[in-house]
Design a protein around this motif. Structure first.
Motif, PDB file in Angstrom:
ATOM      1  N   ILE A  24      -1.146  18.831  32.249  1.00  0.00           N
ATOM      2  CA  ILE A  24      -0.652  18.008  32.992  1.00  0.00           C
ATOM      3  C   ILE A  24      -1.272  17.021  33.556  1.00  0.00           C
ATOM      4  O   ILE A  24      -1.024  15.702  33.350  1.00  0.00           O
ATOM      5  N   GLN A  29      -1.919  12.630  32.043  1.00  0.00           N
ATOM      6  CA  GLN A  29      -1.565  11.633  33.033  1.00  0.00           C
ATOM      7  C   GLN A  29      -2.547  10.799  33.620  1.00  0.00           C
ATOM      8  O   GLN A  29      -2.572  10.100  34.656  1.00  0.00           O
ATOM      9  N   ASN A  67      -0.588   6.470  30.877  1.00  0.00           N
ATOM     10  CA  ASN A  67      -0.222   6.259  32.090  1.00  0.00           C
ATOM     11  C   ASN A  67      -0.405   4.954  32.569  1.00  0.00           C
ATOM     12  O   ASN A  67       0.452   4.010  33.178  1.00  0.00           O
ATOM     13  N   SER A  84       6.902   5.999  29.981  1.00  0.00           N
ATOM     14  CA  SER A  84       6.824   7.014  30.876  1.00  0.00           C
ATOM     15  C   SER A  84       7.646   8.279  30.428  1.00  0.00           C
ATOM     16  O   SER A  84       7.188   9.217  30.405  1.00  0.00           O
ATOM     17  N   LEU A  99       5.904   9.857  27.511  1.00  0.00           N
ATOM     18  CA  LEU A  99       4.558  10.350  27.981  1.00  0.00           C
ATOM     19  C   LEU A  99       4.821  11.893  28.604  1.00  0.00           C
ATOM     20  O   LEU A  99       4.508  12.816  28.423  1.00  0.00           O
ATOM     21  N   ILE A 130       3.928  15.590  27.501  1.00  0.00           N
ATOM     22  CA  ILE A 130       3.166  16.687  28.037  1.00  0.00           C
ATOM     23  C   ILE A 130       3.836  17.932  28.357  1.00  0.00           C
ATOM     24  O   ILE A 130       3.338  18.863  28.054  1.00  0.00           O
ATOM     25  N   VAL A 131       5.335  17.908  28.086  1.00  0.00           N
ATOM     26  CA  VAL A 131       6.065  19.040  28.073  1.00  0.00           C
ATOM     27  C   VAL A 131       5.765  19.971  26.604  1.00  0.00           C
ATOM     28  O   VAL A 131       5.675  20.941  26.738  1.00  0.00           O
ATOM     29  N   VAL A 156       7.145  18.563  34.488  1.00  0.00           N
ATOM     30  CA  VAL A 156       7.093  17.101  34.160  1.00  0.00           C
ATOM     31  C   VAL A 156       6.375  16.458  35.231  1.00  0.00           C
ATOM     32  O   VAL A 156       6.122  16.578  36.209  1.00  0.00           O
ATOM     33  N   PRO A 157       5.359  15.401  34.568  1.00  0.00           N
ATOM     34  CA  PRO A 157       4.208  14.944  35.196  1.00  0.00           C
ATOM     35  C   PRO A 157       4.926  14.029  36.170  1.00  0.00           C
ATOM     36  O   PRO A 157       5.727  13.183  36.043  1.00  0.00           O
ATOM     37  N   THR A 158       4.190  14.022  37.460  1.00  0.00           N
ATOM     38  CA  THR A 158       4.749  13.191  38.592  1.00  0.00           C
ATOM     39  C   THR A 158       4.593  11.722  38.366  1.00  0.00           C
ATOM     40  O   THR A 158       5.306  10.905  38.741  1.00  0.00           O
ATOM     41  N   THR A 159       3.594  11.449  37.723  1.00  0.00           N
ATOM     42  CA  THR A 159       3.206   9.937  37.549  1.00  0.00           C
ATOM     43  C   THR A 159       4.427   9.235  36.506  1.00  0.00           C
ATOM     44  O   THR A 159       4.456   8.244  36.518  1.00  0.00           O
ATOM     45  N   ALA A 160       4.646  10.089  35.450  1.00  0.00           N
ATOM     46  CA  ALA A 160       5.435   9.620  34.788  1.00  0.00           C
ATOM     47  C   ALA A 160       6.940   9.520  35.288  1.00  0.00           C
ATOM     48  O   ALA A 160       7.606   8.758  34.852  1.00  0.00           O
TER      49      ALA A 160
END
Lengths: 289, 310
Positions: free
Chosen positions: A218, A222, A245, A265, A268, A272-273, B143-147
């Protein structure tokens, strides 16, 4: 019993309401926005998946993803192996000043990544960075840490510096919960320190290693703060789409391309998931062949 | 993580790790000098940037360029730097520090309480949709917080919340990992028998939570609080996009704006900006480092809870 049944939802309600508003709603909104395009003539138009096809063939987006993927593949193993080595060293009981060492390695976690990136940025500096100064006075060649060839490694060093201690503490804490009897039994059976580490400690660390790995996926994908900060020192090396990012940020705040930024976003997040699941599945398969 | 890890097992008893215990004293184990020396070398790497920062904060911008980076210059001026840092731009740095304390404090307390109530609710009650709600939260850990930040910004812009403290505090209140930790913690730390006894005595559910459960949950609560505190204290991306009034900046965004000025505006030895960035950085990390040293017991047991159980 009835009263109890009503109480459960009431306890979770505050969290769930905010979760809906601040987590699911933005995700849904991003998905929605990503289906539209702002046109010079005619305003905003529904374009279906056009933004996605655009992003998937957008070299800036793809390079950004590729760069963080490379970063992940190299930096994360190095960081986790170091964290593991330090955790095992601390747990071995062979160390003097163990407490001081543990705290010292962990302290960078308390340093904001902004400050970490600033400090290392100055340390890397070709003018007054101490490495460059030492190199000059000893007439030794010092690599150009902020140059094109070294930048990703320099960023990896900053991230490693920040998070080795954090991961080390997770692993060390997991090691401390291994019951003492296991070690005694192994010692009776004639197992040496290495054997114990391999056969008892590593298996016991599996869940903790998974957790650190997951957080690292994660975190790496990002990547933003460190490249954004170093960008001011090395604008020629770090472009505004250096990481995915950073690209999304640039699109939204300098390009005013809100819909495309939402697409990037969203994609992205999806990457990541998927990467997280891939990591979890691979690790799981290896355990039960 | 029950849904995300197929390796999941049901949670065993939460073992709070006694951080204060010294390393395992094993019979016949001797302290190893080579290992100690190796680890001290490692330690030097981790402390080097902080040592540099400490030295650099005693220098004028000019000396930063002209003297050796890892030792003091001839004219140390730490106090002058600190004074300048605090008075630059009508004391905006003080604003940044106070904003950081406010944002991080409110977020941490709020997030910890929400996670505690939610975790307790999921751990101790069965109700319609409990499983799916919890799994939804668990999935959100990935879930990435920045995304998430850019869509959140767009939503907040529509709601008129951008450039207010709410824009930074509200998103920090939702901590899915915190809820997960509190749930596994509540499962064992709050025995069902105690709840039953309280119910038989006629106590209401709210009263049971605030009077009994919350007390039993305290160690877990403190860990979530501490980690949200660090996360929001160190947060950069969210306030960077949400705020554009320098008076509202937290210290991270403020320092980065100074760093950009030092680089672009008055680059070179003539500007004082660089010394301010360096001294400001030092001042900004002191509170958290001190807090971490004082609260070691908590962060370690908290990390243990997250790392041991899946």
């Amino acid at each position: 019993m009835n009263r109890q049944r009503a109480a459960g939802p009431l306890f979770v309600a505050p969290f769930m309401v905010l979760f809906l508003l601040l987590f699911l709603a933005p995700l849904g909104y991003a998905a929605y926005l990503s289906l539209f395009q702002e046109r010079l003539i005619g305003g905003t138009a529904f374009v279906g998946l056009d933004n996605y096809t655009q992003a998937l063939s957008d070299p800036q987006f793809l390079h950004g993803i590729g760069r963080v993927a490379l970063f992940f593949v190299i930096q994360v193993p190095v960081m986790l192996l170091l964290a593991l080595a330090f955790a095992l060293a601390l747990d071995s009981g062979l160390l003097r000043l163990a407490r001081v060492v543990r705290l010292g390695i962990f302290v960078p976690y308390a340093v904001p990544s902004v400050v970490a990136a600033l400090m290392w940025g100055y340390l890397y500096g070709p003018d007054f960075g101490p490495f460059a100064q030492l190199g000059r006075s000893l007439s030794l060649p010092v690599p150009d840490f902020l140059g094109d060839g070294w930048m990703l490694a320099s960023l990896a060093n900053i991230v490693t510096w920040e998070f080795v201690g954090y991961n080390m503490i997770i692993l060390y804490a997991a090691l401390r919960t291994v019951p003492e009897e296991l070690y005694e039994a192994a010692a009776v059976d004639g197992a040496g320190a290495w054997r114990i580490a391999w056969s008892i400690k590593l298996p016991a660390l599996r869940p903790a290693l998974m957790l650190t790995l997951l957080f690292s996926v994660i975190g790496s994908f990002q990547l933003f703060n460190e490249p954004k900060l170093l960008m001011t020192i090395a604008p020629d090396v770090i472009s505004s789409s250096y990481t995915a990012n950073l690209y999304a940020y640039t699109l939204a705040f300098t390009g005013q391309q809100v819909n495309y930024a939402a697409t990037v976003s969203f994609l992205l997040g999806l990457v990541i998931v998927i990467a997280s699941y891939a990591v979890l599945l691979t690790a799981n398969r290896r355990r039960t062949p | 993580m029950t849904t995300t890890t197929p390796t999941a097992t049901t949670a065993g008893p939460v073992r709070t790790v006694p951080a204060a215990t010294p390393a395992r004293p094993r019979r016949g184990a001797r302290r190893s000098t080579p290992l100690t020396i190796a680890m001290l070398a490692v330690l030097a790497y981790f402390l080097l940037p902080l040592f540099w920062l400490l030295i650099a904060s005693t220098k004028s911008t000019q000396d930063l360029f002209n003297s050796f980076g890892l030792w003091f210059s001839h004219a140390p001026q730490f106090l002058t730097n600190v004074r300048q840092t605090f008075t630059q731009d009508d004391g905006v740095f003080v604003h940044w520090l106070l904003n950081t304390v406010l944002y991080a404090g409110v977020s941490a307390v709020g997030a910890a309480l929400l996670a505690a109530a939610g975790g307790y609710g999921f751990a101790k009650f069965r109700f319609r949709g409990d499983r799916i709600s919890f799994n939804l939260v668990l999935g959100a850990v990935m879930v990435p917080t920045t995304a998430l930040a850019i869509p959140t910004y767009l939503l907040f812009a529509e709601a008129g919340l951008v450039n207010t403290p709410w824009a930074v505090v509200l998103p920090s209140l939702v901590n899915p990992f915190g809820l997960y930790l509190m749930r596994i913690y509540a499962q064992d730390a709050v025995p069902d028998s105690v709840l039953e006894a309280a119910r038989i005595d006629g106590a209401g559910e709210a009263r049971i939570f605030f009077r009994i459960a919350l007390r039993l949950l305290a160690p877990g609560l403190v860990t979530v609080l501490l980690f949200t505190l660090v996360a929001t204290w160190n947060n950069y991306f969210l306030p960077l996009i949400m705020l554009n009034d320098p008076d509202l900046y937290p210290v991270t965004v403020g320092l980065s704006s100074w760093a950009a000025q030092a680089q672009n505006g008055g680059a070179g030895a003539s500007s004082d900006m660089l010394a301010l960035v360096v001294t400001g950085s030092l001042v900004s990390i002191v509170p958290l480092v001190v807090a971490f040293l004082l609260l070691q017991r908590y962060w370690q047991s908290g990390l243990a809870a997250g790392g041991v159980k899946q």
